[in-house]
Design an enzyme around this catalytic site. Structure first.
Site, PDB file in Angstrom:
ATOM      1  CB  SER A 177      11.741  46.464   7.333  1.00 61.92           C
ATOM      2  OG  SER A 177      11.969  47.254   8.472  1.00 61.92           O
ATOM      3  CG  HIS A 184      10.741  52.037  12.244  1.00 60.54           C
ATOM      4  ND1 HIS A 184      11.588  52.947  12.835  1.00 60.54           N
ATOM      5  CD2 HIS A 184      11.198  50.803  12.603  1.00 60.54           C
ATOM      6  CE1 HIS A 184      12.503  52.295  13.533  1.00 60.54           C
ATOM      7  NE2 HIS A 184      12.290  50.995  13.408  1.00 60.54           N
ATOM      8  N   PRO A 185       8.801  51.773   8.283  1.00 65.16           N
ATOM      9  CG  PRO A 185       8.981  49.608   7.426  1.00 65.16           C
ATOM     10  CD  PRO A 185       9.674  50.580   8.352  1.00 65.16           C
ATOM     11  CB  ALA A 195      13.186  39.256   6.559  1.00 64.37           C
ATOM     12  CD  GLU A 196      12.693  42.916  11.399  1.00 65.80           C
ATOM     13  OE1 GLU A 196      13.824  42.777  11.879  1.00 65.80           O
ATOM     14  OE2 GLU A 196      12.165  44.029  11.200  1.00 65.80           O
ATOM     15  CD  GLN A 197       6.191  45.534   7.000  1.00 62.82           C
ATOM     16  OE1 GLN A 197       5.274  45.360   6.201  1.00 62.82           O
ATOM     17  NE2 GLN A 197       6.610  46.734   7.345  1.00 62.82           N
TER      18      GLN A 197
END
Length: 295
Positions: A87, A70-71, A89-91
């Site tokens: 990820s 995961h980033p 879009a989520e961040q």
């Protein structure tokens, strides 16, 4: 991500199943590969439960590897090729691509401290959070021991996966991943719903700029046509609802002082349950107002 029906996922070959669901868990298509053996699924919840069981039954080393792919949150060097589209879009949804310098410094400090202590990135389901709540969560989790933090990380990964499944798989038994924030205005001067009041919802921030989340006009029932937040989690955090009441009463030819005693009314409140329903109403006259926590 292209939405699939549950029937399509049950009927397709294993390769297509993995291609459709491989990014439900970040860079970990092995979870979809193993879950495919449990088909056919009677519903979305059974599908998600099968994927969760693969994670829960995995060897400790494989679970740790899942965490490590995961980033880092708010690492501006990890945009583009190193982030999956999901990820990214989520961040971005929580504003991590628009941090103030003070926020970026705070995130960098806790990110570094977390990775130095645990050896893996801090993971949180960003769609359930605001920037402020993530920083508070960092501070809450930093004192944990490694075993506890592995468990916390896996729990957050499952929350992220649940939201991705909800976006990707079409079926009747939806996962409980959405909350709702609503309001209505009652004109207690006239004893009727207040139509035509401008409402604005703002997400507050300690270190960065506050963000306007929604604007609406109350309808004939004194409510907004759609929830202020709906169809997604209501992020944990602090908010302000403002109601433009003076212009409403002036339009009703109600005598007002000059300037009006109450012009724009702000209500500040907090959200702690992203999947819950929080109702924040306003009862108002030209000279007084009240509110309460509804549901």
């Amino acid at each position: 991500m292209t939405e699939k029906t549950l029937a399509e996922l049950n009927a397709c070959g294993k390769e297509d199943f993995v291609a459709a669901l491989g990014n439900i868990f970040e860079y970990s298509p092995w979870i979809a590969e193993e879950a495919a053996a449990s088909r056919p699924f009677s519903g979305i919840r059974q599908l998600f439960a099968a994927m969760c069981k693969v994670v829960e039954d995995a060897a400790p080393g494989r679970r740790l590897a899942l965490i490590k792919v995961h980033p880092d949150l708010a690492d501006k060097t990890k945009r583009g090729d190193l982030l999956t589209a999901e990820s990214n879009a989520e961040q971005n949804s929580v504003g991590l691509d628009r941090l103030s310098e003070a926020e970026y410094a705070a995130f960098d400090r806790v990110n570094t401290a977390y990775k130095e202590k645990f050896g893996f990135p801090y993971i949180v389901c960003a769609r359930r959070q605001t920037r402020d709540s993530i920083l508070r969560d960092f501070e809450r989790r930093l004192p944990s021991d490694p075993t506890t933090e592995v468990a916390n990380s896996i729990a957050e990964i499952l929350r992220i996966a649940a939201l991705r499944v909800d976006l990707l798989v079409d079926g009747d038994d939806r996962l409980r991943v959405h909350g709702r924030l609503s309001t209505h205005v009652l004109d207690t001067h006239s004893g009727r719903p207040a139509a035509g009041i401008a409402v604005e919802l703002t997400e507050l921030s300690d270190l960065g700029a506050s963000r306007v989340i929604a604007r609406a006009i109350t309808n004939q029932d004194g409510r907004t046509d759609v929830p202020l937040i709906g169809g997604r989690p209501v992020p944990i955090g602090r908010y302000e609802l403002t109601f433009s009441t003076a212009s409403y009463f002036a339009a009703k030819s109600v005598p007002l002082s000059d300037p009006p005693f109450l012009d724009v009314i702000p209500l500040r409140f907090s959200v702690s349950d992203p999947e819950g329903h929080l109702h924040v109403p306003l009862l108002v006259t030209p000279w007084s107002y009240a509110t309460y926590r509804g549901s």
